[in-house]
Design an enzyme around this catalytic site. Structure first.
Site, short mmCIF file in Angstrom:
data_model
loop_
_atom_site.label_atom_id
_atom_site.label_comp_id
_atom_site.label_asym_id
_atom_site.label_seq_id
_atom_site.Cartn_x
_atom_site.Cartn_y
_atom_site.Cartn_z
N CYS A 238 31.67 63.07 28.09
CA CYS A 238 32.71 64.05 27.74
C CYS A 238 32.86 64.11 26.21
O CYS A 238 32.88 63.08 25.54
CB CYS A 238 34.04 63.68 28.40
SG CYS A 238 33.92 63.58 30.19
N CYS B 138 30.16 54.67 29.38
CA CYS B 138 30.21 55.67 30.45
C CYS B 138 29.05 56.64 30.27
O CYS B 138 28.65 56.92 29.15
CB CYS B 138 31.54 56.43 30.39
SG CYS B 138 31.74 57.65 31.71
N CYS C 81 41.09 55.82 24.07
CA CYS C 81 40.37 54.83 24.85
C CYS C 81 38.93 54.70 24.36
O CYS C 81 38.22 55.69 24.24
CB CYS C 81 40.40 55.27 26.31
SG CYS C 81 39.55 54.13 27.36
N CYS D 166 35.57 62.00 24.16
CA CYS D 166 35.82 60.62 24.58
C CYS D 166 34.97 59.60 23.83
O CYS D 166 33.75 59.70 23.79
CB CYS D 166 35.55 60.52 26.08
SG CYS D 166 35.69 58.85 26.71
N CYS E 167 46.53 49.88 32.43
CA CYS E 167 45.41 50.81 32.55
C CYS E 167 44.12 50.01 32.49
O CYS E 167 43.84 49.35 31.49
CB CYS E 167 45.49 51.81 31.40
SG CYS E 167 44.12 52.95 31.34
N GLU F 24 38.30 47.56 27.39
CA GLU F 24 39.70 47.59 26.98
C GLU F 24 40.63 47.68 28.19
O GLU F 24 40.30 48.33 29.18
CB GLU F 24 39.96 48.83 26.11
CG GLU F 24 39.15 48.84 24.86
CD GLU F 24 39.32 50.13 24.05
OE1 GLU F 24 40.29 50.87 24.28
OE2 GLU F 24 38.46 50.37 23.19
S1 SF4 Z 1 36.49 60.83 29.72
FE1 SF4 Z 1 35.13 59.27 28.86
S2 SF4 Z 1 35.26 57.55 30.30
FE2 SF4 Z 1 36.08 59.36 31.36
S3 SF4 Z 1 34.33 60.23 32.42
FE3 SF4 Z 1 34.42 61.28 30.44
S4 SF4 Z 1 33.05 60.07 29.10
FE4 SF4 Z 1 33.52 58.82 30.90
#
Ligand code: SF4
Length: 340
Positions: free
Chosen positions: A114, A110, A328, A117, A103, A90
């Site tokens: 987190c 990833c 996101c 996320c 952005c 994205e």
């Molecule tokens: S917020 Fe999401 S994209 Fe950013 S480091 Fe953590 S898991 Fe990865």
């Protein structure tokens, strides 16, 4: 075949030598690749026909159009790009008066996991190349209006350090996009060795995802805390001379009852002592299957006032594009589900 878009001037010189072209061709190539918006080598009108044929026979241009676009009533747009891994990333375009921010994503998914996320929930599927990072800027409808760039899309930028540094070199070089590094911000959750390399190699601003001043809560939100505790990240920041122009800021997503109380304000004041910085408060955009809730707008406002009163410059990031999967990773996840 190898791709040309995303190569540095030195790499373009190698290409020119390899293909038996004069030395000055590299500059011509960088001009066409980064200052113009061409879709094929045939548009490189100051190159000989033979040179263009050689390029066509040996290289791909490496530009690709967006696959999908969603527009918000507030002017924000989300683009989906298909990558060489055949997975979607994205890119967000966020207009705000004279400011036109893009952005960009740096990874497909990833690995940092987190809790809040959606991209993290996708798991890690691969790194973007420097060309794929830059293509997000060149291939959106607003490519000629961009004033600011933030590396805050899908992925942890400093977990794809080489491609990110290369894209930054191309963005800021005279022979590239010739953009001021003061208009670029790279975000990280605090991978210390990569952060040091980034600080040494680039002049762009740094944004650190903070989200809690307390060890246990941060560990729960961000597993990276177990490897690179915030305290060590901040010590590294304290030891670094940012000069007068370069900024370090902290991103703070606000979760109801988890990191939004007066105790957290005090905790932030304590850990950020001696660091000239700004905190950006961000309302949490809920995602599926998470125990986390958003803090109310009123409480975010109080939190901001409290931090400002204690001498930490704090702003609230306006929520944009709420009607187009603001969190996101949501839009690309939806696309993946449709493909199954
Ligand atoms: S917020 Fe999401 S994209 Fe950013 S480091 Fe953590 S898991 Fe990865």
């Amino acid at each position: 075949m190898e791709v040309l878009f995303g190569k540095t001037l030195d790499e373009l010189k190698q290409v020119a030598t390899e293909l038996g072209m004069p030395g000055y061709t590299a500059k011509q190539l960088s001009h066409w690749l980064y200052k113009k918006n061409i879709q094929s080598f045939n548009e490189m009108s100051n190159l000989s026909k033979a040179a263009r044929e050689k390029l066509n026979a040996n290289y791909l241009l490496g530009k690709s159009p967006f696959a999908e676009i969603k527009s918000s009533v507030d002017g924000t747009k989300k683009y989906l790009f298909n990558t060489t891994l055949h997975k979607y990333v994205e890119t967000a375009y966020i207009p705000d008066k004279e400011r036109h921010t893009v952005c960009v994503s740096t990874q497909v998914g990833c690995k940092m996991g987190c809790l809040f996320c959606m991209t993290g929930k996708q798991g890690f599927q691969g790194n973007l190349t420097s060309g794929e990072i830059l293509n997000q800027l060149k291939s959106i409808e607003e490519h000629d209006q961009i004033t600011n760039i933030v590396y805050m899309g899908m992925g942890e930028p400093l977990d794809n350090l080489d491609a990110v540094l290369k894209s930054l070199e191309i963005l800021t070089a005279d022979w590239g996009f010739a953009m001021s590094p003061r208009r670029i911000t790279v975000s990280t959750i605090g991978i210390i060795p990569a952060m040091k390399t980034f600080l040494e190699s680039s002049e762009a601003h740094l944004a650190i995802s903070l989200h809690s001043p307390f060890d246990n809560d941060r560990k729960m939100l961000m597993p990276i805390q177990q490897v690179y505790p915030l305290e060590e990240v901040l010590n590294e920041i304290r030891s670094w001379d940012f000069g007068r122009q370069r900024r370090v800021s902290f991103e703070y997503i606000m979760f109801r009852d988890l990191n939004d109380t007066e105790k957290h304000v005090k905790g932030l004041v304590t850990i950020l002592q001696g660091i000239k910085c700004r905190i950006n408060l961000i309302r949490f955009h809920p995602i599926p299957d998470t125990p986390l809730d958003s803090t109310s707008q009123e409480r975010i406002q109080l939190f901001k006032e409290s931090l400002n009163a204690k001498g930490i410059t704090t702003t609230i990031r306006a929520s944009r594009g709420e009607d187009i999967y603001a969190a996101c990773g949501l839009l690309s996840t939806k696309k993946r589900m449709q493909q199954r």
